[in-house]
Design a protein around this motif. Structure first.
Motif, PDB file in Angstrom:
ATOM      1  N   ASP A 199     -16.774 -14.037  10.901  1.00 35.25           N
ATOM      2  CA  ASP A 199     -16.968 -15.254  10.123  1.00 35.25           C
ATOM      3  C   ASP A 199     -15.721 -15.507   9.295  1.00 35.25           C
ATOM      4  N   VAL A 200     -15.592 -16.734   8.872  1.00 36.02           N
ATOM      5  CA  VAL A 200     -14.442 -17.043   8.019  1.00 36.02           C
ATOM      6  C   VAL A 200     -14.611 -16.276   6.707  1.00 36.02           C
ATOM      7  N   PRO A 201     -13.747 -15.321   6.454  1.00 38.70           N
ATOM      8  CA  PRO A 201     -13.909 -14.517   5.248  1.00 38.70           C
ATOM      9  C   PRO A 201     -13.399 -15.282   4.030  1.00 38.70           C
ATOM     10  N   THR A 202     -13.974 -15.008   2.906  1.00 36.58           N
ATOM     11  CA  THR A 202     -13.431 -15.607   1.691  1.00 36.58           C
ATOM     12  C   THR A 202     -12.171 -14.848   1.322  1.00 36.58           C
ATOM     13  N   ALA A 203     -11.229 -15.573   0.791  1.00 35.30           N
ATOM     14  CA  ALA A 203      -9.938 -14.964   0.448  1.00 35.30           C
ATOM     15  C   ALA A 203     -10.127 -13.809  -0.527  1.00 35.30           C
ATOM     16  N   GLU A 204     -11.071 -14.005  -1.438  1.00 31.34           N
ATOM     17  CA  GLU A 204     -11.269 -12.989  -2.471  1.00 31.34           C
ATOM     18  C   GLU A 204     -11.780 -11.684  -1.876  1.00 31.34           C
ATOM     19  N   ALA A 205     -12.799 -11.805  -1.055  1.00 31.25           N
ATOM     20  CA  ALA A 205     -13.402 -10.621  -0.450  1.00 31.25           C
ATOM     21  C   ALA A 205     -12.403  -9.867   0.403  1.00 31.25           C
ATOM     22  N   THR A 206     -11.596 -10.602   1.153  1.00 35.28           N
ATOM     23  CA  THR A 206     -10.660  -9.928   2.042  1.00 35.28           C
ATOM     24  C   THR A 206      -9.524  -9.278   1.279  1.00 35.28           C
ATOM     25  N   THR A 207      -9.045  -9.901   0.212  1.00 36.73           N
ATOM     26  CA  THR A 207      -7.982  -9.266  -0.565  1.00 36.73           C
ATOM     27  C   THR A 207      -8.504  -7.961  -1.153  1.00 36.73           C
ATOM     28  N   GLN A 208      -9.755  -8.030  -1.621  1.00 39.29           N
ATOM     29  CA  GLN A 208     -10.390  -6.812  -2.128  1.00 39.29           C
ATOM     30  C   GLN A 208     -10.427  -5.722  -1.072  1.00 39.29           C
ATOM     31  N   GLY A 209     -10.860  -6.129   0.124  1.00 34.90           N
ATOM     32  CA  GLY A 209     -10.926  -5.178   1.234  1.00 34.90           C
ATOM     33  C   GLY A 209      -9.545  -4.617   1.539  1.00 34.90           C
ATOM     34  N   LEU A 210      -8.545  -5.493   1.477  1.00 38.42           N
ATOM     35  CA  LEU A 210      -7.177  -5.071   1.754  1.00 38.42           C
ATOM     36  C   LEU A 210      -6.714  -4.040   0.720  1.00 38.42           C
TER      37      LEU A 210
ATOM     38  N   GLY B 286      -6.196 -17.390   4.875  1.00 35.27           N
ATOM     39  CA  GLY B 286      -6.208 -18.753   4.363  1.00 35.27           C
ATOM     40  C   GLY B 286      -6.086 -18.798   2.855  1.00 35.27           C
ATOM     41  N   GLY B 287      -5.329 -17.892   2.301  1.00 34.60           N
ATOM     42  CA  GLY B 287      -5.175 -17.806   0.840  1.00 34.60           C
ATOM     43  C   GLY B 287      -5.563 -16.409   0.420  1.00 34.60           C
ATOM     44  N   PHE B 288      -5.171 -16.013  -0.781  1.00 35.17           N
ATOM     45  CA  PHE B 288      -5.604 -14.684  -1.211  1.00 35.17           C
ATOM     46  C   PHE B 288      -5.675 -14.583  -2.725  1.00 35.17           C
ATOM     47  N   ASP B 289      -6.340 -13.555  -3.165  1.00 31.19           N
ATOM     48  CA  ASP B 289      -6.515 -13.361  -4.599  1.00 31.19           C
ATOM     49  C   ASP B 289      -5.239 -12.773  -5.188  1.00 31.19           C
ATOM     50  N   LEU B 290      -4.517 -13.595  -5.921  1.00 26.38           N
ATOM     51  CA  LEU B 290      -3.201 -13.196  -6.422  1.00 26.38           C
ATOM     52  C   LEU B 290      -3.302 -12.019  -7.397  1.00 26.38           C
ATOM     53  N   THR B 291      -4.320 -12.034  -8.236  1.00 23.40           N
ATOM     54  CA  THR B 291      -4.457 -10.975  -9.243  1.00 23.40           C
ATOM     55  C   THR B 291      -4.580  -9.604  -8.582  1.00 23.40           C
TER      56      THR B 291
END
Lengths: 312, 321
Positions: free
Chosen positions: B65-76, B154-159
């Motif tokens: 599914d299209v992941p939210t940028a926030e969730a994926t940055t966290q996962g990363l 498609g974007g990411f959580d900068l913090t």
């Protein structure tokens, strides 16, 4: 004010004494040759002057400042060519000089300095590819940065061909004419006599002679070196020979008095027969002897070889 | 390059312990030029890039599914920090173990100290030079990976992303400080290498398992522990035992543990699940002691940056070179 004052300096490494109660002075504006065989303690002395090692006893002052308490100030007014160094292999010649110039906070031109030591064409090559002689020239150029009041050069001729050694001497003279005091060490009298005003001879961590080159030369104006091969030698006989009026120095060659036929090297200023007579009076058999005109090299040899120069 | 007479000049302060900013700058610059082989820098940058890009691609591929940028940055961040926690110490130790011992062995230290620098200048300058190599390659890796992350997610959580970078730099500084300190204490590169390897094994392998080991010994009654009771699901009291506070304090000083805790402090990755937090609170009678709180981990990382270097400065002034 003397440029260097060494006072009662003693340094031991573990149980080995490298310097024992060493005292001497280098006058401002002179070229002082610090002479001695390898292992005599020349580099240890220089290391104390630069605060690389700390004295066990005694003290050293450079340019009127304590060598330990004011090391940075001393080194900012001193140019050093160290011994047993390694260049930074990945830096170019020019980068080396820029580092020295940055470090001393001056604005010398790296290219002019490289030209002066004759390696301008290698300025942009990494110093890892330099020959020993080129590395030595590079270190000299670094030492010249900032027109230092004092140059401390440890075995500056190492790795230089005769032509390079001559250029080195010319630079030393030019720096001295500019007003710099030069203190340099060497194990060869030949390097020293051509350029030094005064010479100090170091042996086993002790200064055995300090004199001007002219003074050393005068002392052997009509002096000759007498080499006597004998069947045996002992301290009494050696001291008796030294005590003779015309004898300025006597030592056993190569330091081994237990050899089958030890050879005495005696500097005589007059009667050679007195020496031979003294030995025979003591029942020592003279097997052979020869004489030769003394050179400064012989003075150095007589001071630095032999088991004992000054009877204690 | 040329500093004119207006600059203070290094000659103003004296003695072995004094610090001159001009000297430190000159040494750091020289060390950076000297220690950085262009291929090493490229290699490190590419390496950091790849440890960010690979999990990104993997997450993107597995995401479905299209992941939210926030969730994926966290996962990363959650994935990447497991790798960086291991490789940053290795790289910092490899970059730094020869910094002083190598120069001392070869004699180039004499070249440096023939110039008007104090020994403290040398240590601080070396620390900054090596830190710059590590931090810059981290920056280059993170910078270029950011484009891939942004493209994939498609974007990411900068913090979170900047947090991971900043904490990794701090962690790298801590190990660089340790490496420089070890290098200055050793007389030869052989000893320096052995010390660096020893520290890596001790810190990375032994230290973290110590708490587990102590806990096991407590549970088996080989070591005295601290007893406490919890209320079980049925309302009954259960007596439990945990290791002494000292064991937890010791554990919190592990740089690797601190790195992870600081990350969970500054980024939004929830390292501790709430259940664990609750059981910890129970074990310590209601509130977790300060040294087990996340903010204290920042202190621990700063401790590892300052203390090894300070000890090295103290010792290095007193030795014959």
């Amino acid at each position: 004010m003397p440029a260097i004052t060494v006072d009662g300096l003693t340094k031991s490494f573990g149980g080995t004494l490298a310097l024992r109660d060493l005292s001497f002075e280098v006058r401002e504006g002179e070229v002082f040759g610090f002479l001695g065989p390898n292992g005599a303690g020349k580099s240890t002395t220089i290391n104390v002057l630069l605060d690389f090692v700390r004295p066990t006893a005694g003290s050293a002052a450079v340019l009127g400042m304590d060598a330990q308490a004011h090391s940075r100030e001393i080194r900012s007014r001193t140019g050093v060519l160290p011994e047993g160094y390694r260049v930074y292999e990945r830096l170019t010649g020019r980068q080396h000089l820029e580092f020295a110039i940055d470090s001393k906070g001056v604005d010398d031109d790296p290219d002019r300095l490289l030209e002066r030591v004759d390696i301008a064409d290698a300025a942009d090559r990494k110093a890892g590819g330099y020959s020993k002689g080129m590395a030595q020239r590079l270190m000299l150029a670094m030492a010249l940065v900032g027109e230092p009041d004092l140059l401390i050069l440890d075995e500056p001729s190492t790795g230089l061909d005769p032509n390079g050694a001559r250029e080195m001497r010319e630079i030393v003279r030019a720096e001295n004419d500019r007003g710099a005091t030069v203190f340099f060490s060497s194990h060869s009298m030949e390097q020293v006599e051509a350029v030094a005003d005064r010479v100090g001879i170091l042996r086993d961590g002790e200064m055995v002679a300090v004199d001007s080159v002219a003074g050393l030369r005068d002392s052997l104006e009509d002096g000759t070196t007498l080499r006597v091969t004998v069947d045996r030698i002992d301290d009494d006989a050696l001291n008796a020979v030294r005590a003779l009026e015309d004898v300025s120095n006597a030592a056993v060659e190569s330091g081994d008095r237990n050899e089958a036929e030890p050879t005495l090297v005696v500097s005589v200023d007059g009667s050679k027969t007195a020496v031979l007579g003294e030995l025979e009076d003591r029942g020592i058999e003279v097997r052979d002897f020869s004489t030769q005109e003394a050179s400064l090299e012989d003075v150095f040899q007589s001071y630095t070889t032999g088991s004992e120069v000054e009877a204690r | 390059m040329s500093t004119d007479s207006a600059s203070a000049g290094p000659g103003s302060a004296s003695g072995v312990g004094s610090v001159s900013l001009d000297s430190v700058r000159a040494i750091a610059k020289k060390d950076f030029q000297d220690s950085i082989r262009s291929w090493l820098f490229l290699f490190l940058s590419a390496f950091f890039l790849s440890i960010l890009v690979l999990p990104t691609v993997l997450l993107w591929y597995l995401g479905g599914d299209v992941p939210t940028a926030e969730a994926t940055t966290q996962g990363l961040v959650g994935t990447v920090h497991n790798v960086t926690r291991l490789v940053i110490p290795v790289i910092a130790l490899v970059l730094g173990w020869k910094a002083i011992a190598g120069e001392r062995e070869s004699g180039s230290l004499k070249v440096m100290l023939s110039l008007p620098h104090s020994r403290t200048d040398v240590l601080v300058g070396k620390f900054l030079g090596r830190s710059a190599v590590l931090s810059l390659s981290l920056f280059v890796g993170f910078f270029f990976a950011a484009f891939v992350v942004a493209l994939a997610f498609g974007g990411f959580d900068l913090t979170d992303y900047v947090g991971l970078f900043a904490v990794s730099v701090l962690y790298g500084l801590a190990y660089t400080s340790i490496a420089i300190a070890l290098s200055s204490l050793a007389r030869s590169t052989t000893v320096a290498g052995a010390l660096a390897f020893g520290v890596f094994v001790l810190f990375y392998v032994v230290w973290e398992t110590m708490l587990v080991a102590v806990d096991t010994l407590v549970q088996l009654d080989y070591l005295p522990g601290v007893e406490y009771t919890v209320t079980g699901p049925g309302g009954e009291s259960i007596a439990l035992e945990r290791p002494h506070d000292v064991a937890f304090l010791f554990h919190s000083f592990d740089p690797g543990v601190a790195y992870r805790n600081v990350l969970s402090f500054v980024t939004s990755i929830a390292e501790q699940n709430p259940q664990v937090v609750r059981s910890m609170e129970n074990a310590f009678g209601g509130s977790v002691p300060f040294y087990l709180q996340d903010w204290f981990s920042v202190v621990v990382l700063l401790f590892w940056i300052v203390v090894p270097l300070a000890v090295a400065i103290y010792r290095f002034q007193r030795v014959d070179l």
